[in-house]
Enzyme design. Sequence first.
Site, PDB file in Angstrom:
ATOM      1  N   HIS A 205       7.060 -28.294 -54.002  1.00  8.34           N
ATOM      2  CA  HIS A 205       5.725 -28.139 -54.592  1.00  8.34           C
ATOM      3  C   HIS A 205       4.627 -27.858 -53.573  1.00  8.34           C
ATOM      4  O   HIS A 205       3.508 -27.529 -53.942  1.00  8.34           O
ATOM      5  CB  HIS A 205       5.348 -29.373 -55.404  1.00  8.34           C
ATOM      6  CG  HIS A 205       4.940 -30.539 -54.531  1.00  8.34           C
ATOM      7  ND1 HIS A 205       5.851 -31.357 -53.931  1.00  8.34           N
ATOM      8  CD2 HIS A 205       3.727 -30.985 -54.142  1.00  8.34           C
ATOM      9  CE1 HIS A 205       5.232 -32.269 -53.223  1.00  8.34           C
ATOM     10  NE2 HIS A 205       3.933 -32.076 -53.316  1.00  8.34           N
TER      11      HIS A 205
HETATM   12  C1  UD1 Z   1      -1.072 -32.648 -55.010  1.00 10.20           C
HETATM   13  C2  UD1 Z   1      -1.455 -33.068 -53.604  1.00 10.20           C
HETATM   14  C3  UD1 Z   1      -0.199 -33.217 -52.766  1.00 10.20           C
HETATM   15  C4  UD1 Z   1       0.791 -34.147 -53.430  1.00 10.20           C
HETATM   16  C5  UD1 Z   1       1.063 -33.661 -54.832  1.00 10.20           C
HETATM   17  C6  UD1 Z   1       1.997 -34.611 -55.551  1.00 10.20           C
HETATM   18  C7  UD1 Z   1      -3.602 -32.215 -52.747  1.00 10.20           C
HETATM   19  C8  UD1 Z   1      -4.239 -31.240 -51.839  1.00 10.20           C
HETATM   20  N1  UD1 Z   1      -2.277 -32.063 -52.945  1.00 10.20           N
HETATM   21  O1  UD1 Z   1      -0.463 -31.362 -54.932  1.00 10.20           O
HETATM   22  O2  UD1 Z   1      -0.546 -33.769 -51.506  1.00 10.20           O
HETATM   23  O3  UD1 Z   1       1.972 -34.170 -52.677  1.00 10.20           O
HETATM   24  O4  UD1 Z   1      -0.165 -33.585 -55.544  1.00 10.20           O
HETATM   25  O5  UD1 Z   1       2.535 -34.044 -56.698  1.00 10.20           O
HETATM   26  O6  UD1 Z   1      -4.263 -33.092 -53.248  1.00 10.20           O
HETATM   27  N2  UD1 Z   1      -0.869 -28.566 -62.244  1.00 10.20           N
HETATM   28  C9  UD1 Z   1      -0.520 -28.651 -63.571  1.00 10.20           C
HETATM   29  N3  UD1 Z   1      -0.607 -29.887 -64.174  1.00 10.20           N
HETATM   30  C10 UD1 Z   1      -1.035 -30.991 -63.530  1.00 10.20           C
HETATM   31  C11 UD1 Z   1      -1.426 -30.866 -62.179  1.00 10.20           C
HETATM   32  C12 UD1 Z   1      -1.318 -29.647 -61.552  1.00 10.20           C
HETATM   33  O7  UD1 Z   1      -0.121 -27.688 -64.202  1.00 10.20           O
HETATM   34  O8  UD1 Z   1      -1.078 -32.069 -64.133  1.00 10.20           O
HETATM   35  C13 UD1 Z   1      -0.724 -27.246 -61.574  1.00 10.20           C
HETATM   36  C14 UD1 Z   1      -1.957 -26.385 -61.629  1.00 10.20           C
HETATM   37  O9  UD1 Z   1      -1.522 -25.055 -61.665  1.00 10.20           O
HETATM   38  C15 UD1 Z   1      -2.622 -26.673 -60.294  1.00 10.20           C
HETATM   39  C16 UD1 Z   1      -1.420 -26.832 -59.381  1.00 10.20           C
HETATM   40  O10 UD1 Z   1      -0.424 -27.471 -60.201  1.00 10.20           O
HETATM   41  O11 UD1 Z   1      -3.475 -25.659 -59.880  1.00 10.20           O
HETATM   42  C17 UD1 Z   1      -1.669 -27.640 -58.146  1.00 10.20           C
HETATM   43  O12 UD1 Z   1      -2.166 -28.938 -58.482  1.00 10.20           O
HETATM   44  P1  UD1 Z   1      -3.010 -29.779 -57.401  1.00 10.20           P
HETATM   45  O13 UD1 Z   1      -3.402 -31.085 -57.969  1.00 10.20           O
HETATM   46  O14 UD1 Z   1      -4.103 -28.933 -56.846  1.00 10.20           O
HETATM   47  O15 UD1 Z   1      -2.012 -29.977 -56.201  1.00 10.20           O
HETATM   48  P2  UD1 Z   1      -0.477 -30.392 -56.188  1.00 10.20           P
HETATM   49  O16 UD1 Z   1       0.319 -29.206 -55.812  1.00 10.20           O
HETATM   50  O17 UD1 Z   1      -0.090 -31.129 -57.424  1.00 10.20           O
END
Ligand code: UD1
Length: 354
Positions: A205
Amino acid sequence: MKLLSVVGARPQFVKLAAVAHAAAQARVEHVIVHTGQHYDPMLSDVFFTELGIPAPDVHLGVGSGTHGVQTGAMLGALDAVLDEHRPDWVLVYGDTNSTLAAALSAVKLHLPIAHLEAGLRSFNRRMPEEHNRVLTDHAADLLLAPTRVAVDHLAGEGLASRTVLVGDVMTDVLRVVRESTSGRGSSLVDELGLEPGEFLVATIHRAENTDDPVRLQAVVDGLAACGRPVVLLAHPRVVAKAAEHSIRLDRGGLVVHPPLAYGDLLAAALASGGVVTDSGGLQKEAFLLRVPCTTVRTETEWVETIELGWNVLVPDPADLPAVVSRPAPQPTDATPYGDGHAAERVIAELVARS
Ligand code: UD1
């Protein structure tokens, strides 16, 4: 004492479970603020239900966005919440954007901040998590370190006087859940008709592996060529990026499956022949379960897993098929992540300083 925890992303809910139970046992008033960084039920609600965490007192509903938009939205919303509750301690967890936003909000309101999982370093300044943890450590008043290596990093940055070694709270949770689910078997094995020990569990991820389509394609190619079933427990981010770049995930030995609840993940890892991941938490969980781990990164914060032989870094995904086939590691009874009572120590340290 009044404690206010700010969480938002999946691994933080696991850590919160340990802290919430220890706080309740010590009869500490505990306000839980969920930023809404993770909002899919399988990334959020399932952990509160399964791990018995009280529902958040405040939910900011911030959702996804670029780093600046997401962190800024949290910061804007947190000021009023922290000001209303005026806790004795604001507790922030790990290294996500939720961690940094809460640390910034608290420091500007002159509220004492404690950072749980302080002192981890990858020394890779291209990782968003590395900025988040360095900035948070330097803003915080109390640094709750999970390992001796983390304590040494903090000392090297001039932060020794604020540092306490407490152990790793995820280890607390793993021990309890493993005990309560022992003998239950793996729902993933049953659902997919897998042969125990003959498949791999994978999670990918991190931005370094998902956001560049060339890199993501190489990771998928490496996983698909491992010569046995590889179940990719796909975070929404990897699904979204693969779709955006028309990269097919379910090919070769690769089977795509939604993320699992915590107990099911542990059971799947235990039933597998190994784990392939870029997650920090899963590297450590694999070690604690004594399941060989292969990490698709150039470095790790959890260096003990490497030193003890249970984790191997694979910077080039083309090497995955060879590395996942390596011989079993030497058994070890080392406990670099503590004794399963880290959260009790966290609460005791906070109470002693309030
Ligand atoms: C975040 C943390 C990472 C952690 C991870 C655990 C940061 C910078 N990154 O990464 O350190 O290891 O969480 O899982 O804070 N999305 C969904 N549904 C959700 C959440 C996210 O669809 O409930 C998708 C969206 O497209 C979003 C992308 O995942 O843009 C990234 O989500 P984001 O919270 O920005 O970062 P993670 O990759 O989850």
